[in-house]
Each structure stands twice: as structure tokens, then as C-alpha cells.
Design a protein around this motif. Structure first.
Motif, mmCIF file in Angstrom:
data_model
loop_
_atom_site.group_PDB
_atom_site.id
_atom_site.type_symbol
_atom_site.label_atom_id
_atom_site.label_comp_id
_atom_site.label_asym_id
_atom_site.label_seq_id
_atom_site.Cartn_x
_atom_site.Cartn_y
_atom_site.Cartn_z
ATOM 1 N N GLN A 47 -52.664 -66.816 29.937
ATOM 2 C CA GLN A 47 -53.734 -67.419 31.017
ATOM 3 C C GLN A 47 -53.902 -66.433 32.097
ATOM 4 O O GLN A 47 -55.273 -66.339 32.534
ATOM 5 N N LYS A 50 -56.275 -63.798 30.731
ATOM 6 C CA LYS A 50 -57.634 -64.357 30.787
ATOM 7 C C LYS A 50 -58.377 -64.270 32.049
ATOM 8 O O LYS A 50 -59.549 -63.964 32.264
ATOM 9 N N ARG A 51 -57.808 -64.601 33.084
ATOM 10 C CA ARG A 51 -58.428 -64.629 34.481
ATOM 11 C C ARG A 51 -58.707 -63.256 34.768
ATOM 12 O O ARG A 51 -59.428 -63.132 35.569
ATOM 13 N N GLN A 52 -57.698 -62.417 34.539
ATOM 14 C CA GLN A 52 -57.613 -61.270 35.024
ATOM 15 C C GLN A 52 -58.894 -60.310 34.405
ATOM 16 O O GLN A 52 -59.447 -59.497 35.026
ATOM 17 N N THR A 56 -61.227 -63.855 26.274
ATOM 18 C CA THR A 56 -60.584 -65.029 25.870
ATOM 19 C C THR A 56 -59.615 -64.535 24.585
ATOM 20 O O THR A 56 -58.957 -65.457 24.117
#
Ligand SMILES: [Zn+2]
Length: 71
Positions: A47, A50-52, A56
Motif C-alpha cells: 500500500q 503504491k502511494r509513494q 499499482t
């Protein structure tokens, strides 16, 4: 809590493989991208990755992140 990193290069399935930083099967140093923060499991690490990264396409390493390994 552990630190994780992913392979800058995609694997043959188009995913960036995510490893615990102590895995014995890490990519070569120049292909390692560290995931920020400390994580209790690979799901949390992915997760964060993905944010960083805004990507995806991550998959857990078969050896060190089995719970997140999808094939
Ligand atoms: Zn690994």
C-alpha cells in the motif's frame, strides 16, 4: 516492524517485486527502491509503495513476502 523495498525493474509479468529488506533474493543495489516507513506485513508495504510511486503493479516476493505473492 520491517522495512521493505521493491525492484525498480518489472518482472516478466509486469510487476515490481516487493521484498523485506533482509531478503536473500534482493535485486542488485541499483535496482532497489526503498519503501518509506516501517511495516508489519507485506500488504502494508505494498500500500505504501503504491502511494509513494503512483503505480499499482506490485507483487510480493515468493521467498520473503509469500502472503502477497500472486504468481
Ligand atoms: Zn524477497
Amino acid at each position: 516492524m520491517k522495512t521493505y523495498l521493491y525492484n525498480k525493474n518489472q518482472d516478466q509479468r509486469g510487476n515490481h517485486e516487493v521484498h523485506v529488506s533482509t531478503c536473500s533474493r534482493l535485486p542488485i543495489t541499483s535496482n532497489r527502491v526503498f519503501i518509506s516507513g516501517f511495516h508489519s506485513d507485506c500488504r502494508s508495504a505494498i500500500q505504501a509503495a503504491k502511494r509513494q510511486s503512483g503505480k499499482t503493479n506490485f507483487d510480493g516476493c515468493y521467498y520473503c513476502a509469500t502472503a502477497c505473492h500472486t504468481g
